[in-house]
Write an enzyme that holds these catalytic residues in place. Sequence first.
Site, PDB file in Angstrom:
ATOM      1  N   MET A 185     -49.322 -42.593  49.940  1.00  0.00           N
ATOM      2  CA  MET A 185     -48.851 -43.859  50.421  1.00  0.00           C
ATOM      3  C   MET A 185     -49.835 -44.385  51.541  1.00  0.00           C
ATOM      4  SD  MET A 185     -47.008 -46.444  50.186  1.00  0.00           S
ATOM      5  CE  MET A 185     -45.695 -46.018  49.002  1.00  0.00           C
ATOM      6  N   CYS A 186     -50.428 -43.497  52.327  1.00  0.00           N
ATOM      7  CA  CYS A 186     -51.134 -43.841  53.591  1.00  0.00           C
ATOM      8  C   CYS A 186     -50.414 -44.203  54.840  1.00  0.00           C
ATOM      9  CB  CYS A 186     -52.247 -44.986  53.062  1.00  0.00           C
ATOM     10  SG  CYS A 186     -53.069 -44.557  51.663  1.00  0.00           S
ATOM     11  N   ARG A 187     -51.073 -44.191  55.743  1.00  0.00           N
ATOM     12  CA  ARG A 187     -50.697 -44.891  57.297  1.00  0.00           C
ATOM     13  C   ARG A 187     -52.096 -45.343  57.816  1.00  0.00           C
ATOM     14  NH1 ARG A 187     -45.342 -45.068  57.766  1.00  0.00           N
ATOM     15  NH2 ARG A 187     -45.944 -46.233  55.792  1.00  0.00           N
ATOM     16  N   ASN A 199     -49.986 -37.292  53.779  1.00  0.00           N
ATOM     17  CA  ASN A 199     -51.318 -38.192  53.729  1.00  0.00           C
ATOM     18  C   ASN A 199     -52.385 -37.510  54.027  1.00  0.00           C
ATOM     19  OD1 ASN A 199     -49.673 -40.585  53.309  1.00  0.00           O
ATOM     20  ND2 ASN A 199     -49.001 -40.222  55.596  1.00  0.00           N
ATOM     21  N   ASN A 222     -52.013 -49.952  52.841  1.00  0.00           N
ATOM     22  CA  ASN A 222     -51.049 -48.794  52.885  1.00  0.00           C
ATOM     23  C   ASN A 222     -50.136 -49.255  51.837  1.00  0.00           C
ATOM     24  OD1 ASN A 222     -48.064 -48.540  55.371  1.00  0.00           O
ATOM     25  ND2 ASN A 222     -48.643 -47.278  53.540  1.00  0.00           N
TER      26      ASN A 222
END
Length: 250
Positions: free
Chosen positions: A1-3, A41, A115
């Site tokens: 999903m990412c940050r 992540n 994101n």
Amino acid sequence: MCRHLAYLGEPVALGELLLRPEHGLLRQAWAPRTQSSGVVNADGFGVGWYADGDPVPARYRRTGPVWGDLSFADLGRVVRSGALLGAVRGATLPGADGEAAAAPFASGPWLFSHNGAVPGWPGALTGLAATLPAGELLALEARTDSALLWALVLHRLRAGDAPGDALAATVREVAGASPGARLNLLVTDGSAITATAWRNSLWYLTGPGRVVVASEPYDDDPRWREVPDHTLVTATRTDVVLTPLKEPSA
């Protein structure tokens, strides 16, 4: 999903924002606090930063988890910048694109990160991809939803759209093609930050002559403010403007 996180302000060491905070991107790579999908992540990371007198940012990107790169720990300790964008990646689908799939993506003065995720990728965005010139499709850095989103945004920027207009239009088009898409987009040219909150968390922190826009707070400073969902954020060192974004028409 990412940050991801973008910063504008007085020059600071990259690690002061990305590595040292208790809940910075380093920890968000394995223990994010507000992530709504996925828990790790560790599929790559990157940072882009601007040096005085040079409008084109430098980038450092790698395939593996940020906690395993001791060279980046060294860079983060000594490299300073007054404008940067950092990200840690959680891949939605398996792929072999390596560091080319890690944000930030870049072109000219721009840095970009996504994101979120696009359900139905790649089929859901075939129609939008077809609107881009063949040369721009061939220039994609990676075969991922984020890389295509960047191509769609960059096409609008090159056509003269303001960053806010480019992000808002792209979000509406992609959400129309993939209604469940999570589309927190983040772009900077080193003088302003523009972002969208679309089905994922987004926060901002302001102080004298500085601003941070991030997927989640990197510490417990009470000045952090959460951005409402479906909102466009336009931020400079002195001002933050929030503009509601409408769902695409049925």
